[in-house]
Scaffold this active site. Structure first.
Site, PDB file in Angstrom:
ATOM      1  CD  GLN A 117       9.644  17.995  31.495  1.00 40.60           C
ATOM      2  OE1 GLN A 117      10.618  17.296  31.176  1.00 40.60           O
ATOM      3  NE2 GLN A 117       9.653  18.781  32.543  1.00 40.60           N
ATOM      4  CB  SER A 123      12.057  16.082  24.224  1.00 37.48           C
ATOM      5  OG  SER A 123      12.967  16.347  25.272  1.00 37.48           O
ATOM      6  CG  LEU A 124      10.203  11.880  28.576  1.00 35.66           C
ATOM      7  CD1 LEU A 124       8.980  11.094  28.162  1.00 35.66           C
ATOM      8  CD2 LEU A 124      11.322  10.929  28.983  1.00 35.66           C
ATOM      9  NE  ARG A 164      16.158  12.873  28.107  1.00 35.77           N
ATOM     10  CZ  ARG A 164      15.206  13.739  27.806  1.00 35.77           C
ATOM     11  NH1 ARG A 164      14.152  13.856  28.592  1.00 35.77           N
ATOM     12  NH2 ARG A 164      15.306  14.505  26.732  1.00 35.77           N
ATOM     13  CG  HIS A 190      16.161  19.950  24.278  1.00 33.16           C
ATOM     14  ND1 HIS A 190      16.689  18.703  24.017  1.00 33.16           N
ATOM     15  CD2 HIS A 190      14.924  19.743  24.805  1.00 33.16           C
ATOM     16  CE1 HIS A 190      15.801  17.782  24.358  1.00 33.16           C
ATOM     17  NE2 HIS A 190      14.740  18.382  24.848  1.00 33.16           N
ATOM     18  CD  GLN A 229      16.353  13.373  23.395  1.00 29.23           C
ATOM     19  OE1 GLN A 229      16.423  13.316  24.608  1.00 29.23           O
ATOM     20  NE2 GLN A 229      15.380  12.793  22.702  1.00 29.23           N
TER      21      GLN A 229
END
Length: 377
Positions: A9, A87-88, A112, A191, A239
């Protein structure tokens, strides 16, 4: 030793994925059916201004990343040696490693995004030119225990995450000396501990699926080490609320290449070049001594150790700088061995960065670049 990387992202923009949706009509139709809207329209036109909203951003990036990977395989016929995603993007790395299929991955990412979008009143900001220890020291000294280090993007670029008011309040502490502070356009404290509830709900959702062991090693954000087949569910769910250890992940791969005696090659698949620039910065700011320490400590551990520091010999770098200054004046046109960019030229003399790396600032890239990776034209 090649690693394919997938962005997360923040890399999205309108018209991303051009040419991919028509090239893979069946997968595009599958995405439309799962999501309930046209993924091509969202990415190419964004008529309702939704591409920047988390619940839409994450599926859009996943699809573009995935189709980019399939195109790469068709064009080269070669799989990479390692996979990584920011991340993603880690979901695309796991897809490429055949831990699940395209449809399953999209369902996971859709859920998610929905869960993360529900967490409000959070914010994130990037701090530049400060180390992990610097930042943690400032936060502790000022009693800011609700601000978390969310992303270790490079040794000198770390993203903070927390409540909106606290992220705004800490700005003044990171605008002294060379430090720079940049608020990010996010809606939640991703996060960080504020994502705990979303993490637990996502973990329950993951239990509905079966995952295969990675056929290609995937470097996990949570551990900065390859995914373990017996810890897929825990690692993937954690995560959301854990630090993205991107810098340490790349340093692990650099050390792996050094141990094998090969030069690691990193290629970003998807939209943009955010990760490509991060990798170049990490390489520039990582002393060889640190990589040697990683190798000495063993590269098969379950998680990366705390960031290391070690003295670095300066003689080689200083000799390179002296030679460069003697032969190449400011304004020299150069070619990069890592990036296919035109119109690159030096804007400064060569300098010693971070006590060990010979580098020069480039116009056309707008940043410092290692001399070893440049060829004067």
């Amino acid at each position: 030793m090649k690693t394919y990387m997938f962005p997360g992202q923040g890399s999205q923009s309108k018209e991303m994925g051009a040419g991919l949706f028509d090239r893979y009509p069946d997968l595009t139709a599958t995405a439309d059916r799962i999501l309930g809207y046209s993924i091509k329209e969202l990415c190419m036109e964004d008529p309702r201004d939704e591409l920047g909203k988390t619940r839409f951003t994450q599926p859009a990036l996943y699809v573009v990343n995935a189709l980019s990977y399939y195109r790469k395989l068709e064009e080269t016929g070669q799989a990479p040696d390692f996979l990584a995603g920011h991340s993603l993007g880690e979901f695309n790395a796991l897809l490429a490693a055949e831990c699940f299929d395209f449809e399953t991955g999209l369902k996971l990412v859709q859920k998610r995004g929905e869960l993360m979008a529900q967490v409000s009143n959070g914010a994130m900001a990037a701090v530049l030119n400060a180390s992990k220890d610097d930042i943690e020291g400032i936060l502790k000294a000022n009693g800011l225990n609700q601000v978390y280090l969310a992303n270790y993007n490079t040794p000198s670029q770390i993203v903070l995450s927390g409540l909106s008011e606290e992220i705004a309040a800490v700005q003044k502490f990171f605008q002294t000396g060379k430090m720079r502070y940049y608020p990010l356009a996010t809606s939640g404290a991703f996060h960080s501990a504020f994502m705990q509830d979303a993490m637990e709900k996502f973990r329950d959702f993951l239990k509905e699926f079966t995952f295969a062991a990675p056929k290609i090693p995937v470097i996990a954000n949570v551990t900065a080490r390859p995914y373990r087949a017996d810890a897929m569910l825990d690692t993937l769910s954690a995560q959301i609320a854990s630090t993205v250890r991107w810098s340490e992940s790349i340093q692990y791969l650099l050390a792996m290449g050094m141990e094998r005696g090969v030069a690691p090659v990193f290629e970003e698949l998807g939209h943009g070049d955010v990760l490509t620039k991060l990798v170049m910065t990490i390489k520039l700011q990582t002393p060889e001594a640190l990589l040697n320490e990683l190798i000495k400590g063993g590269l098969s551990g379950e998680a990366a150790p705390a960031p290391l520091s070690a003295p670095v010999k300066l003689s080689d770098a200083q000799e390179k700088i002296a030679l460069w200054k003697k032969m190449h004046p400011v304004g020299t046109k150069v070619k990069s061995s890592l990036l296919n960019l035109d119109n690159l030229e030096t804007r400064t003399d060569a300098v010693l960065l971070f006590g060990h790396r010979a580098a020069v600032y480039l116009k056309g890239y707008n940043g410092y670049f290692a001399l070893d990776e440049l060829t004067p034209m």
